[in-house]
Write an enzyme that holds these catalytic residues in place. Structure first.
Site, mmCIF file in Angstrom:
data_model
loop_
_atom_site.group_PDB
_atom_site.id
_atom_site.type_symbol
_atom_site.label_atom_id
_atom_site.label_comp_id
_atom_site.label_asym_id
_atom_site.label_seq_id
_atom_site.Cartn_x
_atom_site.Cartn_y
_atom_site.Cartn_z
ATOM 1 N N GLU A 37 -28.250 -88.371 2.835
ATOM 2 C CA GLU A 37 -28.140 -89.533 4.467
ATOM 3 C C GLU A 37 -27.625 -90.256 3.934
ATOM 4 O O GLU A 37 -26.420 -91.171 5.000
ATOM 5 C CB GLU A 37 -30.245 -89.447 4.790
ATOM 6 N N GLU A 117 4.386 -86.975 -26.397
ATOM 7 C CA GLU A 117 3.629 -86.227 -25.843
ATOM 8 C C GLU A 117 3.453 -86.853 -24.357
ATOM 9 O O GLU A 117 3.589 -88.284 -23.861
ATOM 10 C CB GLU A 117 2.140 -86.264 -26.123
ATOM 11 N N LYS A 119 2.191 -88.864 -20.687
ATOM 12 C CA LYS A 119 1.248 -89.852 -20.799
ATOM 13 C C LYS A 119 0.121 -89.664 -19.634
ATOM 14 O O LYS A 119 0.670 -89.809 -18.125
ATOM 15 C CB LYS A 119 2.049 -91.182 -20.821
ATOM 16 N N LYS A 309 8.589 -94.705 -19.941
ATOM 17 C CA LYS A 309 8.099 -94.337 -18.284
ATOM 18 C C LYS A 309 8.982 -94.045 -17.488
ATOM 19 O O LYS A 309 10.145 -93.690 -17.344
ATOM 20 C CB LYS A 309 7.635 -95.971 -17.069
ATOM 21 N N CYS A 426 6.540 -125.617 -10.989
ATOM 22 C CA CYS A 426 6.075 -127.507 -10.837
ATOM 23 C C CYS A 426 5.420 -127.943 -12.463
ATOM 24 O O CYS A 426 4.683 -126.694 -12.556
ATOM 25 C CB CYS A 426 4.913 -126.938 -9.516
ATOM 26 N N CYS A 432 -2.158 -129.891 -9.040
ATOM 27 C CA CYS A 432 -1.531 -127.907 -8.057
ATOM 28 C C CYS A 432 -2.510 -127.048 -8.061
ATOM 29 O O CYS A 432 -2.766 -126.998 -8.712
ATOM 30 C CB CYS A 432 -0.379 -127.726 -8.367
HETATM 31 S S1 IVH Z 1 -1.606 -92.987 -27.376
HETATM 32 C C1 IVH Z 1 -2.666 -97.430 -29.791
HETATM 33 N N1 IVH Z 1 -0.686 -90.692 -26.428
HETATM 34 O O1 IVH Z 1 -2.215 -94.304 -22.372
HETATM 35 C C2 IVH Z 1 -2.547 -96.041 -28.322
HETATM 36 N N2 IVH Z 1 -1.859 -92.733 -24.980
HETATM 37 O O2 IVH Z 1 -1.052 -96.814 -22.307
HETATM 38 C C3 IVH Z 1 -2.304 -94.607 -28.407
HETATM 39 N N3 IVH Z 1 -2.948 -92.359 -22.716
HETATM 40 O O3 IVH Z 1 -5.469 -96.390 -24.201
HETATM 41 C C4 IVH Z 1 -2.372 -94.064 -26.901
HETATM 42 N N4 IVH Z 1 -1.629 -90.160 -22.622
HETATM 43 O O4 IVH Z 1 -5.992 -93.535 -22.538
HETATM 44 C C5 IVH Z 1 -1.602 -92.153 -26.394
HETATM 45 N N5 IVH Z 1 -0.114 -88.771 -25.100
HETATM 46 C C6 IVH Z 1 -1.544 -90.346 -24.746
HETATM 47 C C7 IVH Z 1 -1.769 -89.738 -24.057
HETATM 48 C C8 IVH Z 1 -2.532 -92.129 -23.944
HETATM 49 C C9 IVH Z 1 -2.723 -91.133 -22.453
HETATM 50 C C10 IVH Z 1 -2.917 -93.233 -22.524
HETATM 51 C C11 IVH Z 1 -4.514 -93.726 -23.135
HETATM 52 C C12 IVH Z 1 -4.007 -95.607 -23.653
HETATM 53 C C13 IVH Z 1 -2.851 -95.971 -22.702
HETATM 54 C C14 IVH Z 1 -2.494 -96.846 -23.569
#
Ligand code: IVH
Length: 677
Positions: A37, A117, A119, A309, A426, A432
């Site tokens: 519910e 790898e 991300k 990115k 400013c 401000c």
């Molecule tokens: S290495 C010391 N490898 O991205 C940090 N991070 O912006 C080393 N993430 O907190 C991170 N895929 O949660 C790493 N292949 C990957 C990743 C990865 C996703 C995330 C992770 C980290 C964040 C950093």
């Protein structure tokens, strides 16, 4: 009644009903309706909100539901901090990354071996195995302290609960990213904004049975603590844990040199839409763990890794108006108010125009049809203008010369670049109200006081209501007034009280960073904290006479230059800033700076380098000295303990001065011997 009011009325009534049931369930522990519910009410509200977006102004359903997450997870300090990553957006940034690594290591290896790898755009977690058994599972939290979400993590079948191997280290911490597959997300789409939110929400469920209903997956990408260490590279670490049963991203690869970096980027970008999970870039890591160790970290991110990115998603829209925003340093940023448009799954109605120059250069005008882009969490940007669609009567945009507060703005002269700044500012500081509000948002941010429940939106509200006008007010809030506001119940007030109370205990470096002196970021705040040690000594800076002397000493610190010293001087030359800082200090208990490595080889020694070294760069030498408890000075002083003279072009004057002051002088090879000893 008109239609809109009717809908609003219905919405309000349902919201109140939801709140009542929340209270019954979470505060009184006495639910009056079944879960089904309850879910039904929630769904009706979300449907209404979706159909009539104007309702979001009244209240946000997901916020009410989200604000509940009443389960207090136990806080546990990470064995090793969970850092973030620096970002790269193009080839230049990646070349820069490699150059910086070579500079730091004093090498010229253009084909440095990197491991690449995807991300994953999910939620990070860390899994701790003691003698091969999963004993702890934590969320990232603020990077230093995480929350104990072990029971929820255990619901993910593919996470090994035990590592069956003779070779497993006594202690091993596996870092991973938790996510929901795109296909699985389709089935639960109505409840969450995107897969990432869904994964986060699921991991924070009060009842692990709820977590288990949502199909979470993960990829392991790294490690925290390992005792004893038994890996020599990122690639062999991943290979081993894959054998132990962890899930590893199959698109990981070893990469050498910039050409391969670019190729890999294009290859994976093409695959991106066909993957069953969201990725927002590729992570490149120095593969050799010894080199990783030498490179170490800055305050937030490792030097040995970067997130490259993918290019941003773009969309065409129209500028309705151009207004200005005032930042916490007084910087005036023009913002385009655009016709709302969806870019990469998010509705965008504002885009930054950076500064006056940018508007001039691109000749951006109100009414223009423009291309905007949005990359990750970055504010959307205006890429280009389609002048062919411009109306004849359109006029060039006149940049306002006044701040929103009415004061004049100026472009300062920068001593370091010897040019006029591109940014208008400013200079009214806390006088401000637009700057004051932003300064307060900075104070409560994650990197500063990190007060949960006191985010940007709440600061806006409390500032408008005059509940908080300067930082110290945070600690003397009148909760009876807040209780009367919509959306605040006993539970959320209790949580806020606790979060604020806890934040009173703050380290000197975070405190210095928090007060928001221009040019004093986290790194510089740390250097200053190491200099002042206590807030009492820091307070000496309020007195004009002592300040002059202190500033002279500060310029000697490595990392602090004229820009920083001027900024500190400017900040404390304003009486109001002193008053505000004093008031804040009175509310806090500021912890003294503690030297991390008390029994290091150079503990409490003041060190200076001159000349280039054969074996390492200056930056590496500096970081080694600091990791061993030493303090590195930037200019000669009688207080110096050791001058280390590199073989390549040392400064004669420094050596002569050191001799005159009877300071110990050592050569590069003697320095290397100390390090090896
Ligand atoms: S290495 C010391 N490898 O991205 C940090 N991070 O912006 C080393 N993430 O907190 C991170 N895929 O949660 C790493 N292949 C990957 C990743 C990865 C996703 C995330 C992770 C980290 C964040 C950093």
């Amino acid at each position: 009644m008109n239609e809109k009011i009717k809908i609003e009325d219905k919405f309000r009534k349902k919201i109140n009903l939801l709140k009542e049931h929340n209270k019954n369930y979470f505060v009184n522990d006495n639910p009056k309706i079944s879960d089904a519910e309850y879910d039904e009410i929630k769904k009706e509200l979300l449907d209404l909100e979706k159909k009539y977006p104007f309702l979001k102004k009244i209240n946000s359903v997901s916020k009410i539901v989200g604000a509940l997450s009443p389960k207090k997870f136990k806080k546990i300090k990470h064995l090793k901090p969970m850092l973030s990553l620096s970002n790269a957006f193009d080839k230049n940034d990646m070349e820069d990354f490699i150059k910086k690594i070579n500079n730091f290591l004093n090498t010229k290896n253009k084909n440095l071996e990197l491991f690449c790898e995807p991300k994953i755009d999910g939620i990070s977690a860390t899994l701790i195995y003691e003698k091969g058994i999963l004993t702890k599972g934590l969320s990232r939290g603020d990077g230093i302290t995480g929350e104990d979400i072990l029971e929820n993590l255990k619901t993910i079948n593919s996470i090994p609960k035990k590592i069956f191997s003779q070779k497993v280290p006594r202690l091993i911490e596996i870092r991973c990213e938790i996510f929901i597959g795109k296909n699985d997300f389709e089935k639960i789409k109505s409840k969450f904004a995107n897969p990432r939110n869904a994964a986060g929400g699921s991991l924070r469920q009060k009842d692990p049975r709820e977590t288990s209903k949502i199909p979470l997956r993960y990829f392991a990408y790294g490690f925290g603590a390992i005792e004893p260490m038994q890996f020599s590279s990122q690639s062999n670490f991943l290979k081993q844990i894959k054998q132990w049963g962890f899930s590893i991203n199959p698109l990981s690869e070893s990469i050498n040199g910039i050409k391969e970096i670019e190729n890999q980027h294009q290859k994976i970008d093409k695959l991106r839409s066909s993957l069953d999970y969201d990725i927002d870039g590729l992570v490149y890591k120095v593969n050799d763990l010894n080199l990783q160790k030498r490179l170490g970290n800055t305050s937030n991110a490792p030097r040995w890794a970067i997130a490259y990115k993918f290019s941003a998603e773009k969309a065409v829209t129209k500028i309705k108006d151009i207004s200005i925003q005032v930042g916490r340093t007084g910087a005036i940023t023009p913002v385009a108010k655009v016709q709302p448009v969806t870019v990469g799954g998010v509705v965008v109605s504002n885009a930054t125009l950076h500064n006056e120059e940018e508007i001039k250069r691109k000749d951006i005008r109100i009414g223009d049809v423009i291309l905007i882009q949005r990359a990750g969490d970055v504010i959307p940007q205006v890429v280009s203008v389609d002048t062919s669609k411009r109306k004849k009567e359109s006029k060039k945009f006149k940049f306002p010369t006044k701040c929103l507060c009415g004061s004049i703005t100026i472009k300062e002269f920068s001593k370091s670049t010897k040019k006029e700044d591109t940014v208008r500012r400013c200079l009214k500081g806390y006088d401000c109200k637009y700057i004051a509000r932003e300064k307060l948002k900075h104070i409560v941010s994650k990197e500063a006081f990190n007060i949960e429940g006191l985010g940007k939106k709440v600061i806006d509200q409390f500032f408008d209501l005059n509940f908080i006008t300067e930082p110290a007010d945070i600690f003397t809030l009148d909760y009876s007034k807040i209780r009367k506001l919509e959306g605040w119940g006993d539970l959320s007030i209790d949580n806020l009280k606790n979060a604020i109370f806890k934040s009173k205990n703050i380290s000197l470096e975070k405190f210095i960073f928090s007060i928001g002196i221009r040019h004093i970021g986290q790194e510089n705040a740390k250097i200053l904290a190491a200099f002042f040690i206590s807030s009492k000594d820091f307070s000496q800076i309020f007195d004009r006479k002592s300040r002059e002397q202190i500033l002279k000493n500060l310029i000697e610190l490595d990392g602090i230059g004229e820009t920083q010293v001027d900024a500190i001087n400017n900040f404390f030359s304003i009486e109001k800033n002193i008053k505000i800082t004093r008031n804040l200090i009175n509310q806090l208990s500021i912890k003294n700076y503690t030297i991390k490595n008390k029994d290091g080889k150079f503990s409490n020694k003041k060190i200076m380098f001159t000349g280039g070294f054969q074996k390492m760069s200056r930056s590496e030498a500096k970081s080694i000295a600091e990791n061993n408890g030493g303090k590195v000075l930037g200019s000669m002083s009688r207080k110096l303990d050791i001058l280390i003279v590199g073989d390549s072009k040392p400064t004669r004057k420094k050596i002569d001065q050191a001799k005159e002051f009877k300071i110990k002088i050592i050569t590069e090879s003697e320095w290397n011997k100390i390090l090896d000893s």
